[in-house]
Design a protein around this motif. Structure first.
Motif, PDB file in Angstrom:
ATOM      1  N   LEU A  99      43.237  29.362  41.707  1.00 16.49           N
ATOM      2  CA  LEU A  99      43.373  29.448  43.166  1.00 16.49           C
ATOM      3  C   LEU A  99      43.128  30.881  43.644  1.00 16.49           C
ATOM      4  CD1 LEU A  99      44.124  27.950  45.806  1.00 16.49           C
ATOM      5  CD2 LEU A  99      46.479  28.683  45.385  1.00 16.49           C
ATOM      6  N   LEU A 100      43.749  31.841  42.971  1.00 12.86           N
ATOM      7  CA  LEU A 100      43.580  33.246  43.353  1.00 12.86           C
ATOM      8  C   LEU A 100      42.134  33.699  43.159  1.00 12.86           C
ATOM      9  CD1 LEU A 100      46.879  34.739  41.905  1.00 12.86           C
ATOM     10  CD2 LEU A 100      46.386  34.106  44.279  1.00 12.86           C
ATOM     11  N   ALA A 101      41.458  33.161  42.149  1.00 10.08           N
ATOM     12  CA  ALA A 101      40.050  33.506  41.919  1.00 10.08           C
ATOM     13  C   ALA A 101      39.149  32.919  43.009  1.00 10.08           C
ATOM     14  CB  ALA A 101      39.602  33.007  40.549  1.00 10.08           C
ATOM     15  N   ARG A 102      39.479  31.748  43.494  1.00 10.59           N
ATOM     16  CA  ARG A 102      38.685  31.121  44.557  1.00 10.59           C
ATOM     17  C   ARG A 102      38.830  31.843  45.887  1.00 10.59           C
ATOM     18  NH1 ARG A 102      38.289  24.867  45.225  1.00 10.59           N
ATOM     19  NH2 ARG A 102      36.735  25.655  46.657  1.00 10.59           N
ATOM     20  N   TYR A 103      39.989  32.465  46.090  1.00 10.27           N
ATOM     21  CA  TYR A 103      40.280  33.167  47.350  1.00 10.27           C
ATOM     22  C   TYR A 103      40.724  34.592  47.042  1.00 10.27           C
ATOM     23  CZ  TYR A 103      40.160  28.404  49.084  1.00 10.27           C
ATOM     24  OH  TYR A 103      39.758  27.124  49.389  1.00 10.27           O
ATOM     25  N   PRO A 104      39.824  35.443  46.534  1.00  9.40           N
ATOM     26  CA  PRO A 104      40.219  36.788  46.078  1.00  9.40           C
ATOM     27  C   PRO A 104      40.670  37.731  47.197  1.00  9.40           C
ATOM     28  CG  PRO A 104      37.837  36.533  45.999  1.00  9.40           C
ATOM     29  CD  PRO A 104      38.406  35.182  46.326  1.00  9.40           C
ATOM     30  N   ASP A 105      40.332  37.417  48.438  1.00 12.26           N
ATOM     31  CA  ASP A 105      40.711  38.289  49.558  1.00 12.26           C
ATOM     32  C   ASP A 105      41.956  37.796  50.286  1.00 12.26           C
ATOM     33  OD1 ASP A 105      38.490  39.909  49.050  1.00 12.26           O
ATOM     34  OD2 ASP A 105      37.192  38.609  50.245  1.00 12.26           O
ATOM     35  N   ARG A 106      42.629  36.828  49.742  1.00 13.02           N
ATOM     36  CA  ARG A 106      43.787  36.227  50.399  1.00 13.02           C
ATOM     37  C   ARG A 106      45.001  36.308  49.479  1.00 13.02           C
ATOM     38  NH1 ARG A 106      46.075  31.058  51.291  1.00 13.02           N
ATOM     39  NH2 ARG A 106      46.528  30.659  53.478  1.00 13.02           N
ATOM     40  N   ARG A 107      46.137  36.664  50.038  1.00 13.91           N
ATOM     41  CA  ARG A 107      47.389  36.687  49.271  1.00 13.91           C
ATOM     42  C   ARG A 107      48.076  35.334  49.424  1.00 13.91           C
ATOM     43  NH1 ARG A 107      48.845  41.317  47.089  1.00 13.91           N
ATOM     44  NH2 ARG A 107      47.836  43.201  47.828  1.00 13.91           N
ATOM     45  N   PHE A 120      50.610  37.156  46.105  1.00 12.04           N
ATOM     46  CA  PHE A 120      49.877  37.431  44.878  1.00 12.04           C
ATOM     47  C   PHE A 120      48.379  37.418  45.139  1.00 12.04           C
ATOM     48  CE2 PHE A 120      53.872  35.456  43.654  1.00 12.04           C
ATOM     49  CZ  PHE A 120      54.350  36.379  42.747  1.00 12.04           C
ATOM     50  N   VAL A 121      47.689  38.284  44.400  1.00  6.19           N
ATOM     51  CA  VAL A 121      46.236  38.376  44.475  1.00  6.19           C
ATOM     52  C   VAL A 121      45.729  38.662  43.064  1.00  6.19           C
ATOM     53  CG1 VAL A 121      46.198  40.852  45.017  1.00  6.19           C
ATOM     54  CG2 VAL A 121      44.332  39.401  45.792  1.00  6.19           C
ATOM     55  N   ILE A 122      44.538  38.208  42.764  1.00  5.83           N
ATOM     56  CA  ILE A 122      43.953  38.429  41.440  1.00  5.83           C
ATOM     57  C   ILE A 122      43.727  39.928  41.242  1.00  5.83           C
ATOM     58  CG2 ILE A 122      41.577  38.087  42.206  1.00  5.83           C
ATOM     59  CD1 ILE A 122      41.149  36.535  39.545  1.00  5.83           C
ATOM     60  N   ALA A 123      43.993  40.415  40.032  1.00  5.83           N
ATOM     61  CA  ALA A 123      43.917  41.855  39.760  1.00  5.83           C
ATOM     62  C   ALA A 123      42.541  42.309  39.276  1.00  5.83           C
ATOM     63  CB  ALA A 123      44.978  42.242  38.725  1.00  5.83           C
ATOM     64  N   ARG A 124      41.766  41.391  38.707  1.00  4.83           N
ATOM     65  CA  ARG A 124      40.442  41.732  38.174  1.00  4.83           C
ATOM     66  C   ARG A 124      39.429  40.680  38.602  1.00  4.83           C
ATOM     67  NH1 ARG A 124      42.739  41.701  32.569  1.00  4.83           N
ATOM     68  NH2 ARG A 124      40.848  40.602  32.019  1.00  4.83           N
ATOM     69  N   LEU A 170      41.408  25.946  52.813  1.00  4.56           N
ATOM     70  CA  LEU A 170      42.431  26.934  53.140  1.00  4.56           C
ATOM     71  C   LEU A 170      41.925  27.979  54.112  1.00  4.56           C
ATOM     72  CD1 LEU A 170      44.221  27.491  49.727  1.00  4.56           C
ATOM     73  CD2 LEU A 170      45.163  26.454  51.766  1.00  4.56           C
ATOM     74  N   ASN A 171      40.677  28.408  53.960  1.00  8.59           N
ATOM     75  CA  ASN A 171      40.136  29.403  54.889  1.00  8.59           C
ATOM     76  C   ASN A 171      40.050  28.845  56.305  1.00  8.59           C
ATOM     77  OD1 ASN A 171      39.857  31.458  53.033  1.00  8.59           O
ATOM     78  ND2 ASN A 171      37.806  30.847  52.436  1.00  8.59           N
ATOM     79  N   ALA A 172      39.691  27.566  56.420  1.00  8.12           N
ATOM     80  CA  ALA A 172      39.625  26.934  57.743  1.00  8.12           C
ATOM     81  C   ALA A 172      41.013  26.843  58.361  1.00  8.12           C
ATOM     82  CB  ALA A 172      38.992  25.545  57.629  1.00  8.12           C
ATOM     83  N   GLN A 173      42.025  26.503  57.550  1.00 10.00           N
ATOM     84  CA  GLN A 173      43.387  26.426  58.054  1.00 10.00           C
ATOM     85  C   GLN A 173      43.846  27.780  58.562  1.00 10.00           C
ATOM     86  OE1 GLN A 173      45.899  25.007  54.921  1.00 10.00           O
ATOM     87  NE2 GLN A 173      45.021  22.948  54.938  1.00 10.00           N
ATOM     88  N   LYS A 174      43.533  28.823  57.848  1.00  7.90           N
ATOM     89  CA  LYS A 174      43.962  30.177  58.202  1.00  7.90           C
ATOM     90  C   LYS A 174      43.353  30.594  59.543  1.00  7.90           C
ATOM     91  CE  LYS A 174      45.283  34.446  56.473  1.00  7.90           C
ATOM     92  NZ  LYS A 174      46.571  34.760  56.016  1.00  7.90           N
ATOM     93  N   LYS A 175      42.064  30.250  59.757  1.00 11.02           N
ATOM     94  CA  LYS A 175      41.387  30.616  60.989  1.00 11.02           C
ATOM     95  C   LYS A 175      41.966  29.906  62.208  1.00 11.02           C
ATOM     96  CE  LYS A 175      37.047  31.633  58.690  1.00 11.02           C
ATOM     97  NZ  LYS A 175      35.707  31.151  58.366  1.00 11.02           N
ATOM     98  N   HIS A 176      42.459  28.664  61.993  1.00  5.30           N
ATOM     99  CA  HIS A 176      43.005  27.894  63.107  1.00  5.30           C
ATOM    100  C   HIS A 176      44.480  28.171  63.355  1.00  5.30           C
ATOM    101  CE1 HIS A 176      39.310  25.609  62.229  1.00  5.30           C
ATOM    102  NE2 HIS A 176      39.331  25.403  63.535  1.00  5.30           N
TER     103      HIS A 176
END
Length: 149
Positions: free
Chosen positions: A20-28, A68-72, A142-148
């Motif tokens: 999940l964190l890899a799919r959305y690396p710019d989101r905590r 949490f966010v991916i570290a690498r 998830l990105n669409a949910q965040k925008k709305h």
């Protein structure tokens, strides 16, 4: 239903969280949010994320905008690294009957259990988190949910 290969709940949670964190690396993502997505115990997931932080696979940030966010880079992380961060090294297979050591001269499977373990270890080592996360559908939208919001 019987399965030839099983992984622990902790390893499964680690693989899901990392994907999940890899799919959305710019989101905590908070522990609560991920636990809801995975339909998992927050307590169990918290233990897993602590191990992933200690292994420098994810970064955590406290506070209202924390999470949490991916570290690498996902392409630089193997599934084996994630698995071993949570469950420790993949060891040699034990007796299929659950005995400490086999009382017979040779294994009834003739070394098949060792071969399968080696194959799984090799596959985990050569499969990257990027490959795993690309096949993941959980979290779609998830990105669409965040925008709305």
């Amino acid at each position: 239903m019987s399965h030839l290969m099983k992984i622990s709940e902790a390893a499964s949670l680690a693989l899901h969280a990392m994907s999940l964190l890899a799919r959305y690396p710019d989101r905590r993502f908070s522990n609560v949010e991920m636990a809801k997505l995975f339909k998992a115990s927050e307590h169990s997931l918290a233990k897993v994320t602590q191990r992933l932080v200690r292994a420098n696979l994810i970064d955590s940030m406290r506070g209202p905008s924390g999470g949490f966010v991916i570290a690498r880079q996902a392409r630089d992380i193997s599934i084996l690294e994630i698995y071993e961060a949570v469950d420790g090294p993949i060891g040699k297979p034990g007796c299929l009957l659950g005995k400490g050591s086999c009382e017979h001269v040779s294994c009834i499977l003739g070394g098949l259990a060792c071969q399968v373990t080696s194959l799984v270890r090799e596959r985990f080592q050569t499969t990257t988190l990027l490959e795993l996360s690309d096949s993941m559908k959980l979290g779609d939208g998830l990105n669409a949910q965040k925008k709305h919001s």
